[in-house]
Design an enzyme around this catalytic site. Structure first.
Site, PDB file in Angstrom:
ATOM      1  CB  ALA A   1      19.778  23.409  30.751  1.00 54.46           C
TER       2      ALA A   1
ATOM      3  CD  GLU B   1       5.300  11.456  31.483  1.00 52.21           C
ATOM      4  OE1 GLU B   1       6.512  11.283  31.289  1.00 52.21           O
ATOM      5  OE2 GLU B   1       4.734  12.549  31.313  1.00 52.21           O
TER       6      GLU B   1
ATOM      7  CG  HIS C   1       7.530  10.170  22.442  1.00 52.04           C
ATOM      8  ND1 HIS C   1       6.265   9.639  22.371  1.00 52.04           N
ATOM      9  CD2 HIS C   1       7.607  10.788  23.648  1.00 52.04           C
ATOM     10  CE1 HIS C   1       5.608   9.936  23.489  1.00 52.04           C
ATOM     11  NE2 HIS C   1       6.408  10.628  24.289  1.00 52.04           N
TER      12      HIS C   1
ATOM     13  NE  ARG D   1       9.220   8.464  26.190  1.00 50.15           N
ATOM     14  CZ  ARG D   1       9.421   9.670  26.717  1.00 50.15           C
ATOM     15  NH1 ARG D   1      10.471  10.371  26.358  1.00 50.15           N
ATOM     16  NH2 ARG D   1       8.597  10.158  27.598  1.00 50.15           N
TER      17      ARG D   1
ATOM     18  CG  HIS E   1      11.066  12.546  22.357  1.00 48.93           C
ATOM     19  ND1 HIS E   1      10.220  13.602  22.113  1.00 48.93           N
ATOM     20  CD2 HIS E   1      11.095  12.390  23.705  1.00 48.93           C
ATOM     21  CE1 HIS E   1       9.749  14.072  23.257  1.00 48.93           C
ATOM     22  NE2 HIS E   1      10.284  13.369  24.239  1.00 48.93           N
TER      23      HIS E   1
ATOM     24  NE  ARG F   1      14.587  12.021  27.976  1.00 51.59           N
ATOM     25  CZ  ARG F   1      13.325  12.449  27.988  1.00 51.59           C
ATOM     26  NH1 ARG F   1      12.721  12.693  29.153  1.00 51.59           N
ATOM     27  NH2 ARG F   1      12.669  12.649  26.877  1.00 51.59           N
TER      28      ARG F   1
ATOM     29  CB  SER G   1      14.650  15.318  29.611  1.00 47.87           C
ATOM     30  OG  SER G   1      15.256  16.368  28.948  1.00 47.87           O
TER      31      SER G   1
HETATM   32  P1  FAD Z   1      16.324  23.583  24.919  1.00 48.82           P
HETATM   33  O1  FAD Z   1      15.142  23.796  25.732  1.00 48.82           O
HETATM   34  O2  FAD Z   1      16.158  22.831  23.670  1.00 48.82           O
HETATM   35  O3  FAD Z   1      16.966  25.003  24.568  1.00 48.82           O
HETATM   36  C1  FAD Z   1      17.997  25.095  23.607  1.00 48.82           C
HETATM   37  C2  FAD Z   1      18.432  26.545  23.486  1.00 48.82           C
HETATM   38  O4  FAD Z   1      19.684  26.601  22.831  1.00 48.82           O
HETATM   39  C3  FAD Z   1      17.492  27.429  22.677  1.00 48.82           C
HETATM   40  O5  FAD Z   1      17.392  28.669  23.337  1.00 48.82           O
HETATM   41  C4  FAD Z   1      18.240  27.633  21.357  1.00 48.82           C
HETATM   42  O6  FAD Z   1      17.964  28.851  20.697  1.00 48.82           O
HETATM   43  C5  FAD Z   1      19.660  27.623  21.858  1.00 48.82           C
HETATM   44  N1  FAD Z   1      20.642  27.295  20.829  1.00 48.82           N
HETATM   45  C6  FAD Z   1      20.800  26.152  20.134  1.00 48.82           C
HETATM   46  N2  FAD Z   1      21.844  26.262  19.296  1.00 48.82           N
HETATM   47  C7  FAD Z   1      22.353  27.492  19.460  1.00 48.82           C
HETATM   48  C8  FAD Z   1      23.431  28.226  18.869  1.00 48.82           C
HETATM   49  N3  FAD Z   1      24.219  27.712  17.916  1.00 48.82           N
HETATM   50  N4  FAD Z   1      23.654  29.479  19.275  1.00 48.82           N
HETATM   51  C9  FAD Z   1      22.879  30.073  20.223  1.00 48.82           C
HETATM   52  N5  FAD Z   1      21.848  29.424  20.820  1.00 48.82           N
HETATM   53  C10 FAD Z   1      21.604  28.164  20.436  1.00 48.82           C
HETATM   54  N6  FAD Z   1      11.306  16.158  28.870  1.00 48.82           N
HETATM   55  C11 FAD Z   1      10.772  15.927  30.082  1.00 48.82           C
HETATM   56  O7  FAD Z   1      11.489  15.751  31.066  1.00 48.82           O
HETATM   57  N7  FAD Z   1       9.407  15.937  30.246  1.00 48.82           N
HETATM   58  C12 FAD Z   1       8.558  16.132  29.208  1.00 48.82           C
HETATM   59  O8  FAD Z   1       7.363  16.142  29.394  1.00 48.82           O
HETATM   60  C13 FAD Z   1       9.099  16.317  27.925  1.00 48.82           C
HETATM   61  N8  FAD Z   1       8.294  16.487  26.847  1.00 48.82           N
HETATM   62  C14 FAD Z   1       8.848  16.780  25.631  1.00 48.82           C
HETATM   63  C15 FAD Z   1       8.021  17.032  24.536  1.00 48.82           C
HETATM   64  C16 FAD Z   1       8.566  17.404  23.317  1.00 48.82           C
HETATM   65  C17 FAD Z   1       7.669  17.665  22.147  1.00 48.82           C
HETATM   66  C18 FAD Z   1       9.972  17.527  23.178  1.00 48.82           C
HETATM   67  C19 FAD Z   1      10.586  17.946  21.880  1.00 48.82           C
HETATM   68  C20 FAD Z   1      10.798  17.251  24.250  1.00 48.82           C
HETATM   69  C21 FAD Z   1      10.256  16.866  25.474  1.00 48.82           C
HETATM   70  N9  FAD Z   1      11.072  16.599  26.577  1.00 48.82           N
HETATM   71  C22 FAD Z   1      10.515  16.359  27.799  1.00 48.82           C
HETATM   72  C23 FAD Z   1      12.521  16.767  26.484  1.00 48.82           C
HETATM   73  C24 FAD Z   1      12.883  18.148  27.056  1.00 48.82           C
HETATM   74  O9  FAD Z   1      11.903  19.081  26.699  1.00 48.82           O
HETATM   75  C25 FAD Z   1      14.231  18.629  26.562  1.00 48.82           C
HETATM   76  O10 FAD Z   1      15.192  17.623  26.705  1.00 48.82           O
HETATM   77  C26 FAD Z   1      14.674  19.848  27.365  1.00 48.82           C
HETATM   78  O11 FAD Z   1      13.680  20.836  27.333  1.00 48.82           O
HETATM   79  C27 FAD Z   1      15.982  20.409  26.830  1.00 48.82           C
HETATM   80  O12 FAD Z   1      16.229  21.605  27.511  1.00 48.82           O
HETATM   81  P2  FAD Z   1      17.573  22.395  27.272  1.00 48.82           P
HETATM   82  O13 FAD Z   1      17.544  23.554  28.184  1.00 48.82           O
HETATM   83  O14 FAD Z   1      18.717  21.464  27.333  1.00 48.82           O
HETATM   84  O15 FAD Z   1      17.497  22.882  25.746  1.00 48.82           O
HETATM   85  C1  SIN Z   2       5.783  13.094  26.958  1.00 45.60           C
HETATM   86  O1  SIN Z   2       5.060  13.932  27.478  1.00 45.60           O
HETATM   87  O2  SIN Z   2       5.389  12.015  26.483  1.00 45.60           O
HETATM   88  C2  SIN Z   2       7.237  13.376  26.852  1.00 45.60           C
HETATM   89  C3  SIN Z   2       7.841  13.095  28.143  1.00 45.60           C
HETATM   90  C4  SIN Z   2       9.342  13.065  28.025  1.00 45.60           C
HETATM   91  O3  SIN Z   2       9.907  13.225  26.952  1.00 45.60           O
HETATM   92  O4  SIN Z   2       9.952  12.838  29.059  1.00 45.60           O
END
Ligand code: FAD
Ligand code: SIN
Length: 509
Positions: A13, A111, A231, A278, A339, A374, A379
């Site tokens: 994001a 999925e 999850h 899920r 998760h 979700r 996501s």
């Molecule tokens: P993030 O990618 O979590 O980034 C957060 C950022 O914020 C980091 O840079 C961190 O350092 C920064 N930050 C946090 N707090 C602070 C602070 N106080 N000050 C400064 N910086 C800060 N979703 C899917 O759609 N498909 C998938 O296949 C999938 N697989 C997943 C597998 C796993 C193991 C996990 C954990 C999640 C998965 N998800 C999946 C969910 C998805 O990955 C996340 O919801 C998504 O990546 C979140 O992205 P984001 O940009 O919001 O935050």
């Molecule tokens: C997974 O790969 O099972 C995670 C997918 C998701 O969180 O959307």
């Protein structure tokens, strides 16, 4: 320091917003760890998008609404689903190389909860490939400055003409210990989720709900926090501190959930069996673990064969080998784990929060697309779609400027001497939430947890100290309170919020 816009967070994001906004503006990206240490980098399965010829926007919308158990904002879902193909193209322009099939078109996986193959992926490390491509692009961009190891502490807000306005953020440089007050015309929270509020989570240690807590302290509207997604298939590995995910895409490729004796059971819970939404699968796994008094259940992927497992799921295949599990011969032991935070900071379709000049995007936000649960792979999609929408909005408006002094800024002396006690409090909190606000909740458990939370907060405050650990636990306590209060108020089970009477729960256990 002053920038056009500050982005807190370097996941999908934050970096998508930064890259889009940097076409015309000076952007500062802050992250509290290394640039690539994000939830995004751990994502396995992929991103949902309607690209197949027999798929349609209507079906993706319908699947999302069904997974969300009737509580999604349909306009937001429609918006996200329609923007998905364009967003995949945008990611390809940033050099993300998605897997393709024999005919060179993008390969689409399946999925849980999806009625069609629509998961765009890069083997089983989609998130890492996206993270690497976006990080590379951001670091090369002349209008983007990146500060790694900078912890956002609190938002700077002012009331101007009766309106609450965000003017920047107070930050701690973790390498030097120096505080920085950074002003901007707009501030973007892209700080990810809060899985660390539970003791068993797929989320990395950065996921402490900082952005959510900062927004709550500043008075932004937060919603749907009772809906935390568990999850069903994290690798059961009691020897490891980290919880490794076994992607739902493995079930999409044909792996089946089985009981300790090897029997399948998911069709007793849902017509889609192991590929049910899920929340249904996580609850079924949890219930069967109790009924069989077993520390885990199993995934049977043996019939998929070595070639497919190695080629399509190399990370999972290799990780299993490290604990002497050969997925072509052995069942894979799995357990549920926290998760995904379905709720968050309330936003509109442009990522605007209820505070002027403050956007929220990605997992920290609640756009309304996930409702009570979700849909898999929505996501990463939400992250990229709403980040692009927020960046487009940011280009078009003149943000209110504020220059007054901020008397409220406090510079604490950093002191890590009490970190052992703080980490102990963190473990107590994580266990409390897992037991009393986890997969199955009871009214008594929720009320008791709120009382216990007060005690933990008192203990933290009584330490009279300040450190990164202290700040993160303070934020986790805020997240916990938001979850518990929302869960207490929602009397009926729906989606990720499942509440049972204590007697009914005792009957299963
Ligand atoms: P993030 O990618 O979590 O980034 C957060 C950022 O914020 C980091 O840079 C961190 O350092 C920064 N930050 C946090 N707090 C602070 C602070 N106080 N000050 C400064 N910086 C800060 N979703 C899917 O759609 N498909 C998938 O296949 C999938 N697989 C997943 C597998 C796993 C193991 C996990 C954990 C999640 C998965 N998800 C999946 C969910 C998805 O990955 C996340 O919801 C998504 O990546 C979140 O992205 P984001 O940009 O919001 O935050
Ligand atoms: C997974 O790969 O099972 C995670 C997918 C998701 O969180 O959307």
């Amino acid at each position: 320091m002053r920038y056009d816009v500050i982005v807190l967070g370097s996941g999908i994001a934050g970096l998508t917003f930064a890259l889009e906004a940097a076409a015309h503006k000076k952007v500062l990206v802050l992250c509290k760890a290394a640039l690539q240490e994000t939830n995004t980098a751990y994502a396995q399965g992929g991103i949902a998008a309607v690209l197949g010829t027999i798929d349609s926007f209507e079906q993706h919308v319908q699947d999302t609404l069904e997974a969300g158990a009737g509580l999604c904002d349909e306009t937001a879902v429609q918006f996200m689903v329609e923007q998905a193909p364009e967003s995949i193209k945008w990611l390809q322009q940033q050099q993300v190389k998605f897997d393709s099939g024999a005919d060179e078109t993008i390969a689409l996986g399946l999925e849980g909860g999806h009625s069609q193959h629509r998961i765009v992926h890069v083997k089983d490390h989609t998130g890492l490939s996206i993270q690497q491509a976006l990080s590379r692009a951001a670091l090369q961009h002349p209008n983007i400055t990146v500060f790694e190891y900078h912890l956002g502490l609190d938002l700077l807000t002012q009331t101007i003409a009766d309106e609450k306005v965000c003017c920047g953020v107070q930050v701690l440089d973790l390498k030097t210990g120096n505080y920085k007050t950074i002003f901007a015309n707009a501030t973007v929270l892209a700080t990810g989720g809060s899985g660390q509020v539970f003791c068993h989570t797929t989320n990395p240690t950065i996921a402490t709900g900082d952005g959510l807590a900062m927004a709550a302290r500043a008075g932004a509207k937060i919603r749907n926090m009772e809906f935390f997604q568990f999850h069903p298939t994290a690798l059961y590995d009691p020897t490891s501190e980290d919880t490794f995910l076994i992607s739902e895409a493995l079930r999409g490729a044909g792996a089946e959930l089985v009981l300790p004796a090897g029997d399948t059971f998911m069709h007793r819970y849902h017509p889609l069996g192991s590929l049910a939404p899920r929340d249904v699968v996580a609850r079924a796994v949890y219930e069967q673990m109790q009924l069989h008094n077993s520390p885990c259940l199993f995934l049977d992927a043996r019939h998929l064969g070595k070639a497919l497992l190695q080629q399509k799921f190399p990370s999972i295949y290799n990780r299993c080998q490290t604990i002497a599990i050969d997925p072509t011969i052995d069942l894979i032991p799995v357990v549920p784990a926290a998760h995904y935070q379905c709720g968050g900071i309330q936003t509109d379709l442009q990522g605007q929060t209820t505070i002027a000049g403050l956007y929220a995007i990605g997992e920290v936000a609640c756009t309304g697309v996930h409702g009570a649960n979700r849909l898999a792979s929505n996501s990463l999609l939400e992250g990229v779609v709403f980040a692009r929408s927020a960046a487009a909005h940011f280009q078009t408006i003149v943000q209110p400027k504020c220059f007054a002094d901020f008397d409220s800024i406090v510079y604490h002396r950093l002191n890590e001497e009490q970190d052992a006690a703080i980490n102990h409090l963190k473990s107590e909190l994580q266990l409390l939430l897992w037991r009393q606000a986890g997969i199955v909740r009871t009214p008594e458990g929720l009320a008791g947890a709120l009382d216990k939370l007060e005690v933990l907060r008192y203990k933290l405050e009584r330490l009279h100290t300040f450190s990164v650990a202290w700040q993160e636990v303070q934020n986790l306590l805020t997240v916990a309170e938001l979850i518990l209060v929302a869960a207490k108020h929602r009397k009926k089970s729906v989606g990720g919020h499942f509440v049972q009477s204590t007697q009914a729960l005792a009957a299963v256990c």
